[in-house]
Design an enzyme around this catalytic site. Structure first.
Site, mmCIF file in Angstrom:
data_model
loop_
_atom_site.group_PDB
_atom_site.id
_atom_site.type_symbol
_atom_site.label_atom_id
_atom_site.label_comp_id
_atom_site.label_asym_id
_atom_site.label_seq_id
_atom_site.Cartn_x
_atom_site.Cartn_y
_atom_site.Cartn_z
ATOM 1 C CB VAL A 92 -0.939 0.132 1.351
ATOM 2 C CG1 VAL A 92 -1.967 1.336 1.146
ATOM 3 C CG2 VAL A 92 -2.045 -1.225 1.389
ATOM 4 C CB CYS A 93 2.063 3.965 -1.782
ATOM 5 S SG CYS A 93 1.486 3.944 -3.673
ATOM 6 C CD GLN A 94 -2.152 9.159 0.415
ATOM 7 O OE1 GLN A 94 -1.455 8.659 1.487
ATOM 8 N NE2 GLN A 94 -3.296 9.228 0.524
#
Length: 133
Positions: A92-94
């Site tokens: 997960v990232c932004q």
């Protein structure tokens, strides 16, 4: 045909630039999962959520039980994930771009079941799914 021969350099430049525009679209991006699919992975268990955002972004909000290893540190800290090689790893990232890079790194390190959250935390929060602060 005469036009092509008379303007071969212009035609060649147009063909090369068109290919350069198509190249990123044809590159394999790895496996992606929607927020709904990630929720299903998490509910089934045997899933590790790996957040590759910075520590500040992670502190602001993150998925429950997520492990934070910033993308810049992933190469040095990948050994921390060795015991999770048999689990599904959701990266997960932004927005999803860093997650794709991290997923490729994990695949290269021998992790087999790696998916990135499509749209990242932006899509997760837009779907109204829970986050931890």
């Amino acid at each position: 045909m005469k036009f092509i021969l008379d303007n071969i350099f212009i035609v060649a430049i147009a063909a090369i630039s068109g290919g350069a525009l198509l190249f990123p679209a044809l590159m394999p991006k790895g496996r992606r999962a929607t927020a709904l699919q990630v929720t299903q992975f998490i509910n089934r268990g045997k899933t590790l959520v790996l957040d590759v955002r910075s520590a500040d972004e992670f502190a602001a909000s993150h998925l429950r039980d997520a492990k934070n290893i910033p993308l810049a540190d992933l190469g040095n800290r990948i050994a921390e994930l060795e015991k999770s090689k048999t689990r599904t790893i959701v990266v997960v990232c932004q927005s999803g771009a860093r997650a794709d890079k991290a997923a490729r790194q994990l695949k290269a390190a021998g992790f087999e079941d790696v998916v990135s959250l499509e749209g990242g935390m932006t899509a997760w929060t837009a779907a109204g799914l829970p986050v931890t602060k």
